[in-house]
Scaffold this active site. Sequence first.
Site, PDB file in Angstrom:
ATOM      1  N   HIS A  66      -9.807   2.214   0.531  1.00 55.48           N
ATOM      2  CA  HIS A  66      -9.733   1.061   1.434  1.00 55.48           C
ATOM      3  C   HIS A  66     -10.832   1.108   2.501  1.00 55.48           C
ATOM      4  O   HIS A  66     -10.582   0.830   3.674  1.00 55.48           O
ATOM      5  CB  HIS A  66      -8.351   1.021   2.094  1.00 55.48           C
ATOM      6  CG  HIS A  66      -7.901  -0.341   2.508  1.00 55.48           C
ATOM      7  ND1 HIS A  66      -8.527  -1.069   3.501  1.00 55.48           N
ATOM      8  CD2 HIS A  66      -6.876  -1.119   2.062  1.00 55.48           C
ATOM      9  CE1 HIS A  66      -7.897  -2.219   3.671  1.00 55.48           C
ATOM     10  NE2 HIS A  66      -6.890  -2.277   2.798  1.00 55.48           N
TER      11      HIS A  66
ATOM     12  N   GLU B   9     -11.812  -3.381  -2.928  1.00 53.03           N
ATOM     13  CA  GLU B   9     -10.753  -2.437  -3.288  1.00 53.03           C
ATOM     14  C   GLU B   9     -10.461  -2.524  -4.789  1.00 53.03           C
ATOM     15  O   GLU B   9      -9.759  -3.433  -5.237  1.00 53.03           O
ATOM     16  CB  GLU B   9      -9.481  -2.751  -2.505  1.00 53.03           C
ATOM     17  CG  GLU B   9      -9.641  -2.767  -0.999  1.00 53.03           C
ATOM     18  CD  GLU B   9      -8.446  -3.410  -0.322  1.00 53.03           C
ATOM     19  OE1 GLU B   9      -7.303  -2.979  -0.583  1.00 53.03           O
ATOM     20  OE2 GLU B   9      -8.651  -4.371   0.456  1.00 53.03           O
TER      21      GLU B   9
ATOM     22  N   HIS C 249       0.803  -1.231   0.000  1.00 53.56           N
ATOM     23  CA  HIS C 249       0.000   0.000   0.000  1.00 53.56           C
ATOM     24  C   HIS C 249       0.837   1.283   0.000  1.00 53.56           C
ATOM     25  O   HIS C 249       0.504   2.262   0.669  1.00 53.56           O
ATOM     26  CB  HIS C 249      -0.950   0.004   1.192  1.00 53.56           C
ATOM     27  CG  HIS C 249      -2.080  -0.974   1.087  1.00 53.56           C
ATOM     28  ND1 HIS C 249      -2.562  -1.430  -0.112  1.00 53.56           N
ATOM     29  CD2 HIS C 249      -2.838  -1.571   2.053  1.00 53.56           C
ATOM     30  CE1 HIS C 249      -3.572  -2.280   0.110  1.00 53.56           C
ATOM     31  NE2 HIS C 249      -3.741  -2.387   1.404  1.00 53.56           N
TER      32      HIS C 249
END
Length: 348
Positions: free
Chosen positions: A183, A313, A109
């Site tokens: 997210h 996502e 991420h």
Amino acid sequence: MNIQQTSFGEINGNEVKLFTLDNGNIQIKITNVGATITSIRTPDKDGNVKDIVLGFDDPRVYLDPEYNAGSFYLGATIGRFANRIKAGKFSLDSKSYQLEINNGENHLHGGINSFNTKFWTAEPIEGDKVVGVRMSYVSAHLENGYPGQLTTVVVFTLDENDNLNINYQATTDKKTILNLTNHSYFNLRGEGTILDTKVLMEANTYTPKDDACIPTGKIEPVVGTPLDFTFEHKIGERIHAFEDGYDHNYVINGSYGQLRKAAEAWDDKTGRKLEFFTTEPGFQFYTGYWLNGEWGRESQNQKFVSFGGFCFEAQHYPDSPNNPQFPSVELKPGETYTQTTVYKFTTI
């Protein structure tokens, strides 16, 4: 249609802002800390309103070092690269780059102190049929190891039809890689776990992974596996086939680049339903195994527990830079990255 702005003071010279979007039926809160969705309040089939995403009342919590050490990313805009890159390594034009390692031996991420911890420039959007906020952030060349100065704009709008539209654009001054997502963790009951939530997906295939969640490079059918949601299943029906629950990348049916339905989820008890659309080639279905009950929403006396929320996502596939057979994540100077994701809220 209404939008309000609240200030939570300053941190290191940056004002912490919270924007409340309200169309008379749905209320959504978004902070400039990480361009993060903190709250989505929707009615159930009887008109009872509850928050259906996991988040905090005070946006300053998203900057807490202990919270960020847990890698929860509640509601955040994720960048520069959503999901994992094996060993944090990739190459562009024969030049190798090393990113931060923050997930076992891999990069997750965007790395430590990535987009989710940055202060985004925020501009409210007001209209007769939509309200929203435009968030922008300029990421410096080699920030977290990524080449190129990247300018990212994320526009969140709530329309009169109860759609949350998220539109992304980005440009770079040097060749780079990019994979953005949101997210948010959804809990359509507004409490407890999501194990009774029913899910239906427009995804016949997925990318198999190893024990570290790194794709093997193959694309395989979901039929005959616990990953098959091409017909409705409760999330909890087969979740224990996987030690950590669902945390898998699905390949969306249809043409990448076209806005199309990827999945839908609903809760029979409350009647709340979520439909998920995106232009991306895939999405990560994650069921919040690593939520540990240490964090929660104080105003509701609620703790976020394991399997307390699920994520849809929208994304390119994990470790795409190291798998040339996957859709490209490269962005060149003169090009514009675009993505649209829509979450539609209804009742059944």
